[in-house]
Scaffold this active site. Structure first.
Site, PDB file in Angstrom:
ATOM      1  N   ASP A  73       0.850  -1.188   0.000  1.00  0.00           N
ATOM      2  CA  ASP A  73       0.000   0.000   0.000  1.00  0.00           C
ATOM      3  C   ASP A  73       0.886   1.238   0.000  1.00  0.00           C
ATOM      4  O   ASP A  73       1.860   1.315   0.752  1.00  0.00           O
ATOM      5  CB  ASP A  73      -0.897  -0.003   1.242  1.00  0.00           C
ATOM      6  CG  ASP A  73      -1.940   1.090   1.205  1.00  0.00           C
ATOM      7  OD1 ASP A  73      -2.866   0.976   0.383  1.00  0.00           O
ATOM      8  OD2 ASP A  73      -1.831   2.040   1.995  1.00  0.00           O
ATOM      9  N   ILE A  74       0.544   2.197  -0.852  1.00  0.00           N
ATOM     10  CA  ILE A  74       1.270   3.467  -0.870  1.00  0.00           C
ATOM     11  C   ILE A  74       0.819   4.270   0.350  1.00  0.00           C
ATOM     12  O   ILE A  74      -0.378   4.515   0.536  1.00  0.00           O
ATOM     13  CB  ILE A  74       1.003   4.256  -2.162  1.00  0.00           C
ATOM     14  CG1 ILE A  74       1.459   3.448  -3.384  1.00  0.00           C
ATOM     15  CG2 ILE A  74       1.698   5.615  -2.118  1.00  0.00           C
ATOM     16  CD1 ILE A  74       1.093   4.068  -4.715  1.00  0.00           C
ATOM     17  N   ASN A  81      -3.031  12.914  -3.849  1.00  0.00           N
ATOM     18  CA  ASN A  81      -4.170  13.377  -4.648  1.00  0.00           C
ATOM     19  C   ASN A  81      -4.654  14.745  -4.194  1.00  0.00           C
ATOM     20  O   ASN A  81      -4.944  15.612  -5.023  1.00  0.00           O
ATOM     21  CB  ASN A  81      -5.323  12.372  -4.573  1.00  0.00           C
ATOM     22  CG  ASN A  81      -5.128  11.189  -5.497  1.00  0.00           C
ATOM     23  OD1 ASN A  81      -4.414  11.274  -6.482  1.00  0.00           O
ATOM     24  ND2 ASN A  81      -5.764  10.085  -5.174  1.00  0.00           N
ATOM     25  N   ASP A  90      -2.433   9.567 -10.538  1.00  0.00           N
ATOM     26  CA  ASP A  90      -2.434   8.510 -11.560  1.00  0.00           C
ATOM     27  C   ASP A  90      -1.024   8.211 -12.055  1.00  0.00           C
ATOM     28  O   ASP A  90      -0.656   7.051 -12.269  1.00  0.00           O
ATOM     29  CB  ASP A  90      -3.323   8.909 -12.738  1.00  0.00           C
ATOM     30  CG  ASP A  90      -4.807   8.855 -12.411  1.00  0.00           C
ATOM     31  OD1 ASP A  90      -5.168   8.352 -11.320  1.00  0.00           O
ATOM     32  OD2 ASP A  90      -5.608   9.329 -13.246  1.00  0.00           O
ATOM     33  N   GLU A 116      -4.895   2.290  -4.034  1.00  0.00           N
ATOM     34  CA  GLU A 116      -3.427   2.343  -4.033  1.00  0.00           C
ATOM     35  C   GLU A 116      -2.834   1.085  -3.405  1.00  0.00           C
ATOM     36  O   GLU A 116      -1.712   1.087  -2.920  1.00  0.00           O
ATOM     37  CB  GLU A 116      -2.945   3.606  -3.303  1.00  0.00           C
ATOM     38  CG  GLU A 116      -3.193   3.630  -1.822  1.00  0.00           C
ATOM     39  CD  GLU A 116      -4.581   4.120  -1.410  1.00  0.00           C
ATOM     40  OE1 GLU A 116      -4.806   4.219  -0.204  1.00  0.00           O
ATOM     41  OE2 GLU A 116      -5.433   4.391  -2.266  1.00  0.00           O
TER      42      GLU A 116
END
Length: 183
Positions: A73-74, A81, A90, A116
């Site tokens: 997971d980021i 965002n 993106d 993500e």
């Protein structure tokens, strides 16, 4: 193409019709790609990952092989965002998927699990080998400067498949490990 021909056999005739199906075949391949791949990252989507997971679990059970999973997971992706916009987000997701792809072996299976979150299925791999690869991924991501977003980090959870375990349990253990890593 249409062709009509008369045979050398008296009172016998044949009608042969040819149709070019190249366009239909291309459309079929396009729709299959759309059904199995994530449009943004060009890696497997969750549906295809679930199919691959079932196959790899069946293989692990049949041949008594190791199988590990990485849930990745980021960290703080919402901030990317919110600060830089969804287009930059993106780009980060696409580049992140490319970094993952570059660190995996030919037999590893990568997919976007959601937002993500990414998953890697690692056939014939125990948890120790998965940890070695996960650490290399984590270090590479942390040192990479993403265009417009700068440095980001990721958290990774690892699970090793237990014989005859359900797919849900196997992935859930990796997910629990991921959330432990995040904290």
């Amino acid at each position: 193409f249409l062709m009509s021909s008369t045979c050398a056999v008296p009172n016998e005739s044949f009608f042969i019709s040819f149709t070019d199906i190249t366009k239909l075949d291309n459309e079929k391949q396009h729709y299959r790609y759309m059904a199995e791949y994530d449009a943004l990252t060009n890696i497997y989507n969750r549906n295809r990952i679930n199919q691959e997971l079932d196959k790899e679990i069946a293989r692990a059970n049949r041949y008594y092989q190791k199988l590990s999973a990485l849930m990745i997971d980021i960290d703080h992706f919402k901030k990317v965002n919110d600060t830089h916009g969804h287009l930059v987000g993106d780009v980060v997701l696409s580049k992140f998927a490319a970094i993952l792809t570059g660190h995996l072996r030919g037999t590893d299976i990568l997919g976007r699990y959601g937002g993500e979150e990414f998953i890697v299925l690692m056939p014939s791999t125990d948890a120790y080998e998965a940890l070695r690869i996960a650490e290399r991924i984590r270090e590479t991501v942390a040192s990479y400067k993403f265009e417009h977003a700068g440095h980001i980090t990721c958290s990774i959870g690892i699970s090793e498949y237990q014989m005859n375990e359900s797919p849900e349990s196997f992935i859930n253990r990796a997910d629990v490990a991921l959330y432990t890593a995040k904290s």
